[in-house]
Design an enzyme around this catalytic site. Structure first.
Site, PDB file in Angstrom:
ATOM      1  CE  LYS A 265      19.037  66.618  41.076  1.00 39.40           C
ATOM      2  NZ  LYS A 265      18.323  65.597  40.296  1.00 39.40           N
ATOM      3  CG  HIS A 378      17.820  56.506  38.077  1.00 36.06           C
ATOM      4  ND1 HIS A 378      18.792  57.426  38.368  1.00 36.06           N
ATOM      5  CD2 HIS A 378      16.738  56.893  38.759  1.00 36.06           C
ATOM      6  CE1 HIS A 378      18.305  58.320  39.204  1.00 36.06           C
ATOM      7  NE2 HIS A 378      17.066  58.009  39.450  1.00 36.06           N
TER       8      HIS A 378
HETATM    9  C1  MEV Z   1      18.686  62.017  41.582  1.00 35.37           C
HETATM   10  O1  MEV Z   1      18.047  63.032  40.866  1.00 35.37           O
HETATM   11  C2  MEV Z   1      18.391  62.134  43.048  1.00 35.37           C
HETATM   12  C3  MEV Z   1      19.134  61.154  43.942  1.00 35.37           C
HETATM   13  O2  MEV Z   1      20.540  61.241  43.705  1.00 35.37           O
HETATM   14  C4  MEV Z   1      18.800  61.545  45.358  1.00 35.37           C
HETATM   15  C5  MEV Z   1      19.603  60.812  46.411  1.00 35.37           C
HETATM   16  O3  MEV Z   1      20.717  60.347  46.141  1.00 35.37           O
HETATM   17  O4  MEV Z   1      19.072  60.748  47.542  1.00 35.37           O
HETATM   18  C6  MEV Z   1      18.737  59.739  43.660  1.00 35.37           C
END
Ligand code: MEV
Length: 424
Positions: A265, A378
């Site tokens: 994702k 984030h």
């Molecule tokens: C968030 O949009 C994407 C992540 O969860 C990807 C990952 O965990 O590798 C940060």
């Protein structure tokens, strides 16, 4: 009042809006204003957008951002990205800069074959069907001559038609499995038109066509993108340990589907953003990428990592059926602008750029996850967004950014700190 309607598509735009706001909203005037606020004042441009789909009543904006400093195959790019998730462009920009001083990204298109299928039923002797197919093959290709003429001039067209026996999976089920080269176009319309002509030509009393459609599973339309550097250039402190953790994170995604889905994702955060910015079909890309990730029978990571002789290597292999001509790419003004920003790439070059965007995004996520944790970055973005919503002055903004440097960010905590500041 009834909430169903007939003849809706024949209404004028204003009639559609009136019916929607009066039927579904407590305050029709506010709903109507919100919809019209997003109209473009340039009528020609608005008409263009209205015509993309049926029943357009407004436009839905997504941010259009750019990530500078990408070096791909020794060429410099600014990569346009359309995405709503706050950290994606920031992460891409950071990672692009990081790798630009370590040789940049290397990308290669491994294959470009696309697939379409005519699905049909036949309740008879397979040898007889095989003979019929072998005899018809030339005329099946000839039936598409008018459609493939221009594509053939560009070096594309139908590569092969195969008869496939699928009766062990479903009684009487067979396919014409057709492979295509579509050069710089994504080719969906081209492929579907060819398939429908082939089906018409092939159909007979005992050959019952069920459907003819391209496949978005394109395991032979693959691009590879890669970065590498000495392990000690990866991190300032404890480079060997962090590189090892990074590789373990990729290895985990290769054996654990729950993690793999989130891992991929993150890759698609980068991929989709550029796919959208360039007017390509992100649903096709998504479905093809996830199917490819499951090709072994279990869902795995689209990226891989290796540490050998002190060299860290990280790469992606992903199917990307993209176009730089045709479809929305030539109609949507911002898609056109994106392509020009990227130096008017061929479809192959765009495959390379988008694979890099996916790899960069995955690198950013794994680096954060295996060091500070993902919430650190984030939350910084989240904090800026909350501060923006509060209409804080520059001074208040600086205060809040400093205040939350070492504190847990939540919407309520920021609002409380802001209110406290206002009341002092
Ligand atoms: C968030 O949009 C994407 C992540 O969860 C990807 C990952 O965990 O590798 C940060």
């Amino acid at each position: 009042m009834s909430k169903t309607i007939t003849g809706f598509s024949k209404f004028t735009k204003q009639e559609k809006i009136d019916w929607i706001v009066n039927t579904f909203f407590e305050n029709p005037a506010i709903a109507s204003k919100t919809l019209s606020q997003y109209w473009n004042s340039d009528k020609v441009l608005q008409d263009l957008h209205d015509d993309f789909i049926e029943n357009t009543i407004s436009n839905f904006y997504l941010p259009y951002g750019v990530a500078p400093n990408f070096v791909i195959n020794n060429r410099e790019y600014v990569v346009p990205m359309v995405v709503e998730e706050s950290s994606v462009v920031a992460a891409a920009s950071l990672v692009a800069k990081f790798w630009s001083t370590r040789g940049g990204f290397k990308a290669t298109v491994l294959s470009t074959t696309k697939i379409g299928q005519v699905h049909f039923m036949f309740d008879g002797d397979f040898e007889e069907l095989k003979n019929y197919f072998n005899k018809s093959k030339t005329s099946l290709i000839a039936a598409t001559d008018a459609i493939t003429k221009n594509m053939r001039k560009r070096g594309g067209g139908i590569l092969d038609i195969e008869l496939r026996d699928k009766t062990t999976e479903l009684d009487n089920y067979y396919q014409l499995h057709v492979t295509f080269e579509t050069k710089d176009s994504m080719g969906a319309n081209f492929i579907n038109s060819c398939l429908e002509e082939i089906a018409k030509e092939f159909e007979k009393e005992d050959v019952q066509i069920v459907m003819s459609i391209l496949s978005n599973y394109v395991p032979d339309c693959i691009v590879r993108a890669e970065v590498s550097c000495p392990v000690e250039e990866l991190y300032q402190e404890n480079a060997a340990m962090y590189a090892k953790k990074f590789k373990q994170a990729v290895d985990i995604a290769n054996v654990e589907p729950h993690r793999a889905v989130t891992h991929n994702k993150g890759i698609m955060n980068g991929v989709d953003a550029v796919v959208l910015a360039t007017g390509n079909d992100f649903r096709a890309i998504e479905s093809g990428a996830h199917a490819y990730a499951s090709r072994s029978g279990s869902y795995k990571s689209l990226t891989n990592c290796e540490i050998e002789n002190g060299i860290f290597k990280f790469w992606i292999e992903i199917p990307l059926a993209l176009g730089t001509v045709g479809g929305l790419t030539g109609i949507h003004p911002l898609a056109k602008l994106s392509l020009e920003m990227l130096g008017s790439p061929s479809a192959n070059e765009l495959m390379e750029i988008i694979a890099v965007a996916g790899l960069a995004q995955n690198f950013a996520a794994l680096r954060a996850l295996t060091t500070t944790g993902i919430q650190h970055g984030h939350m910084k973005m989240h904090l800026s967004n909350i501060i923006k919503q509060l209409d804080a002055s520059e001074e208040e903004k600086t205060y809040l950014l400093n205040y939350f440097e070492n504190k847990q960010v939540s919407h309520s905590a920021v609002v409380e700190a802001y209110n406290n500041l206002k009341n002092t």
